[in-house]
Design a protein around this motif. Structure first.
Motif: not given
Length: 272
Positions: A68-72, A236-239, A83-84
């Motif tokens: 999925l393409d969720a905002p990071i 901050g890494i996406k996917n 983090c939560e």
């Protein structure tokens, strides 16, 4: 006369049937109806026909892979222990809610029980009741928060649209991902099971709680047969990809904590 009575009876039957169909469709559209529907979705990778009241038979199949393409959103530098709420910000933003990590950090329930150590025993708050310690700096003691206060916070923005998946089989989390809905979870910073010496037990006003300072939260965005993919607020890494089986075992070790979004009617309609 008999033919006329038959036509009247048929008309009444059509009206009653229409009213019942409308009533059942209204039920299935509300939160409870959707929740009950999803509770019945298969816990394995087989296709299962789910008969939903007021709707055509719904066929849901777990996809072989999802990404999925969720905002990071990155928690640093403002929230070294946040983090939560940062992972929650990603989940809410995916739904189109304009909210940032700092406002969520301010609004999340805090547990103000003071830290105390006596004869080797730690007395502090319970992360199931609210955020523990300092979220903004490593200069003061701090820990984190678990799924219950996060779910309550999420419901302030999406009332009736948040589901607690804590304690469920991971296959059910995959169901939500297959419906293109990311899942907020509690994990640890190694993404694999920890040894027992990584844990300690606190005494709290609401009972004992077993914790690890390696506790972490991420937003799961996908999976395949080898990896779990997630947005990581630390790097901050996406996917980001991590091996599937160790990840799932680490998630279970932290209490199988997870929340997600209930699908809307369009999502369910598209999954038929």
């Amino acid at each position: 006369m008999g033919e006329r009575v038959g036509k009247i009876a048929l008309s009444i039957l059509i009206i009653v049937a229409s009213a019942i169909s409308y009533f059942l469709f209204a039920i299935i559209k509300n939160e409870g109806g959707v929740r009950n529907l999803l509770d019945r979705i298969s816990q394995d990778n087989k296709v299962e026909t789910v008969k939903a009241s007021g709707m055509n038979n719904l066929v849901v199949q777990l996809k072989e892979n999802v990404l999925l393409d969720a905002p990071i959103v990155k928690q640093f530098p403002e929230l070294p222990r946040g983090c939560e709420v940062t992972s929650l910000a990603m989940l809410l933003q995916y739904k189109g809610i304009d909210i940032g990590k700092m406002e969520l950090a301010e609004r999340v329930i805090k547990n103000t029980t003071p830290l105390k150590k006596e004869n080797g025993t730690i007395y502090w708050g319970n992360p199931n009741d609210g955020y523990i310690g300092d979220m903004y700096s490593y200069s003061n003691p701090g820990y984190g928060v678990y799924h219950k206060p996060i779910k309550k916070l999420a419901e302030e923005f999406l009332p009736g649209q948040i589901i607690d998946l804590t304690g469920r089989n991971f296959e059910e989390l995959k169901t939500y991902l297959s419906l293109e809905i990311p899942v907020w979870v509690i994990i640890n910073t190694t993404y694999q099971p920890l040894s027992e010496n990584a844990f300690e037990t606190w005494k709290t006003p609401s009972g004992e709680v077993k914790i690890t300072y390696k506790e972490h939260s991420v937003l799961i965005t996908g999976y395949d047969n080898k990896y779990i993919y997630f947005n990581d607020p630390i790097t901050g890494i996406k996917n980001l990809a991590k091996p599937k089986d160790p990840f799932i075992e680490a998630w279970k070790q932290m209490g199988s904590q997870a929340i997600s979004l209930l699908p809307d009617a369009n999502t369910i309609e598209g999954s038929k």
